[in-house]
Design a protein around this motif. Structure first.
Motif, PDB file in Angstrom:
ATOM      1  N   ASP A 185       0.824  -1.209   0.000  1.00  0.00           N
ATOM      2  CA  ASP A 185       0.000   0.000   0.000  1.00  0.00           C
ATOM      3  C   ASP A 185       0.859   1.260   0.000  1.00  0.00           C
ATOM      4  OD1 ASP A 185      -2.377  -1.388  -0.049  1.00  0.00           O
ATOM      5  OD2 ASP A 185      -2.599  -1.386   2.128  1.00  0.00           O
ATOM      6  N   MET A 186       1.917   1.258   0.804  1.00  0.00           N
ATOM      7  CA  MET A 186       2.798   2.413   0.864  1.00  0.00           C
ATOM      8  C   MET A 186       3.498   2.632  -0.480  1.00  0.00           C
ATOM      9  SD  MET A 186       5.929   3.285   3.464  1.00  0.00           S
ATOM     10  CE  MET A 186       7.095   2.170   2.716  1.00  0.00           C
ATOM     11  N   LEU A 187       3.927   1.568  -1.113  1.00  0.00           N
ATOM     12  CA  LEU A 187       4.584   1.666  -2.408  1.00  0.00           C
ATOM     13  C   LEU A 187       3.621   2.201  -3.468  1.00  0.00           C
ATOM     14  CD1 LEU A 187       7.067   1.187  -4.158  1.00  0.00           C
ATOM     15  CD2 LEU A 187       6.317  -1.174  -4.447  1.00  0.00           C
ATOM     16  N   CYS A 188       2.400   1.702  -3.464  1.00  0.00           N
ATOM     17  CA  CYS A 188       1.391   2.196  -4.410  1.00  0.00           C
ATOM     18  C   CYS A 188       1.109   3.679  -4.202  1.00  0.00           C
ATOM     19  CB  CYS A 188       0.105   1.391  -4.278  1.00  0.00           C
ATOM     20  SG  CYS A 188       0.234  -0.285  -4.899  1.00  0.00           S
ATOM     21  N   HIS A 189       1.029   4.068  -2.956  1.00  0.00           N
ATOM     22  CA  HIS A 189       0.804   5.479  -2.637  1.00  0.00           C
ATOM     23  C   HIS A 189       1.952   6.341  -3.167  1.00  0.00           C
ATOM     24  CE1 HIS A 189      -0.582   8.997  -0.511  1.00  0.00           C
ATOM     25  NE2 HIS A 189       0.615   9.121   0.050  1.00  0.00           N
ATOM     26  N   LYS A 190       3.179   5.900  -2.974  1.00  0.00           N
ATOM     27  CA  LYS A 190       4.351   6.641  -3.453  1.00  0.00           C
ATOM     28  C   LYS A 190       4.367   6.724  -4.967  1.00  0.00           C
ATOM     29  CE  LYS A 190       6.422   7.828   0.321  1.00  0.00           C
ATOM     30  NZ  LYS A 190       6.506   9.231   0.682  1.00  0.00           N
ATOM     31  N   ILE A 191       4.002   5.656  -5.628  1.00  0.00           N
ATOM     32  CA  ILE A 191       3.949   5.664  -7.098  1.00  0.00           C
ATOM     33  C   ILE A 191       2.883   6.642  -7.573  1.00  0.00           C
ATOM     34  CG2 ILE A 191       3.342   4.279  -9.122  1.00  0.00           C
ATOM     35  CD1 ILE A 191       4.718   1.904  -7.684  1.00  0.00           C
ATOM     36  N   ASP A 192       1.713   6.631  -6.943  1.00  0.00           N
ATOM     37  CA  ASP A 192       0.655   7.584  -7.293  1.00  0.00           C
ATOM     38  C   ASP A 192       1.131   9.023  -7.118  1.00  0.00           C
ATOM     39  OD1 ASP A 192      -1.230   5.735  -8.052  1.00  0.00           O
ATOM     40  OD2 ASP A 192      -2.242   5.702  -6.098  1.00  0.00           O
ATOM     41  N   GLU A 193       1.767   9.298  -6.006  1.00  0.00           N
ATOM     42  CA  GLU A 193       2.291  10.648  -5.759  1.00  0.00           C
ATOM     43  C   GLU A 193       3.276  11.052  -6.850  1.00  0.00           C
ATOM     44  OE1 GLU A 193       4.100  10.822  -1.902  1.00  0.00           O
ATOM     45  OE2 GLU A 193       2.184  11.070  -0.865  1.00  0.00           O
ATOM     46  N   TYR A 194       4.175  10.148  -7.182  1.00  0.00           N
ATOM     47  CA  TYR A 194       5.178  10.440  -8.206  1.00  0.00           C
ATOM     48  C   TYR A 194       4.514  10.703  -9.559  1.00  0.00           C
ATOM     49  CZ  TYR A 194       8.839   9.777 -11.648  1.00  0.00           C
ATOM     50  OH  TYR A 194       9.670   9.951 -12.713  1.00  0.00           O
ATOM     51  N   GLU A 195       3.585   9.827  -9.963  1.00  0.00           N
ATOM     52  CA  GLU A 195       2.933   9.993 -11.263  1.00  0.00           C
ATOM     53  C   GLU A 195       2.100  11.267 -11.331  1.00  0.00           C
ATOM     54  OE1 GLU A 195       0.807   6.332 -11.813  1.00  0.00           O
ATOM     55  OE2 GLU A 195       2.561   5.349 -12.705  1.00  0.00           O
ATOM     56  N   ASN A 196       1.562  11.692 -10.210  1.00  0.00           N
ATOM     57  CA  ASN A 196       0.750  12.905 -10.187  1.00  0.00           C
ATOM     58  C   ASN A 196       1.565  14.186 -10.111  1.00  0.00           C
ATOM     59  OD1 ASN A 196      -1.682  11.514 -10.357  1.00  0.00           O
ATOM     60  ND2 ASN A 196      -1.794  11.237  -8.152  1.00  0.00           N
ATOM     61  N   SER A 197       2.844  14.090  -9.741  1.00  0.00           N
ATOM     62  CA  SER A 197       3.632  15.309  -9.572  1.00  0.00           C
ATOM     63  C   SER A 197       4.889  15.386 -10.436  1.00  0.00           C
ATOM     64  CB  SER A 197       4.031  15.469  -8.100  1.00  0.00           C
ATOM     65  OG  SER A 197       4.849  14.382  -7.701  1.00  0.00           O
TER      66      SER A 197
END
Length: 90
Positions: free
Chosen positions: A2-14
């Motif tokens: 879950d933490m990794l997915c969250h970090k990937i989402d943050e990266y892709e969005n920014s």
């Protein structure tokens, strides 16, 4: 995970390299956003959808917002990409 997915989402969005892509997705409706994403993921262009959507010019009109995807188009795209119909509908 879950933490990794969250970090990937943050990266892709920014991330700057996704800025243009994300802006383009935010400007179009959900069905067109899904279609554009599939085109990017599978490296497809407007001529690759003859069976599902019709001619290249018709696909261009859909992508430009001049035409809408019909239920028949959505069903065919769902079969082609093995996705639920609901992914194309709000």
């Amino acid at each position: 995970i879950d933490m990794l997915c969250h970090k990937i989402d943050e990266y892709e969005n920014s991330a700057p390299e996704f800025r243009v892509f994300n802006a383009r997705l935010n400007q179009c409706d959900d069905a067109i956003a899904v279609l554009r994403t599939l085109m990017d993921q599978y490296q497809l262009n407007t001529t690759d959808f003859k069976e599902e959507l019709g001619s290249r010019s018709y696909v261009s009109r859909i992508l430009n917002g001049e035409r809408n995807l019909t239920l028949e188009h959505i069903k065919k795209l769902s079969v082609r990409f093995n996705l639920p119909v609901s992914i194309f509908i709000k």
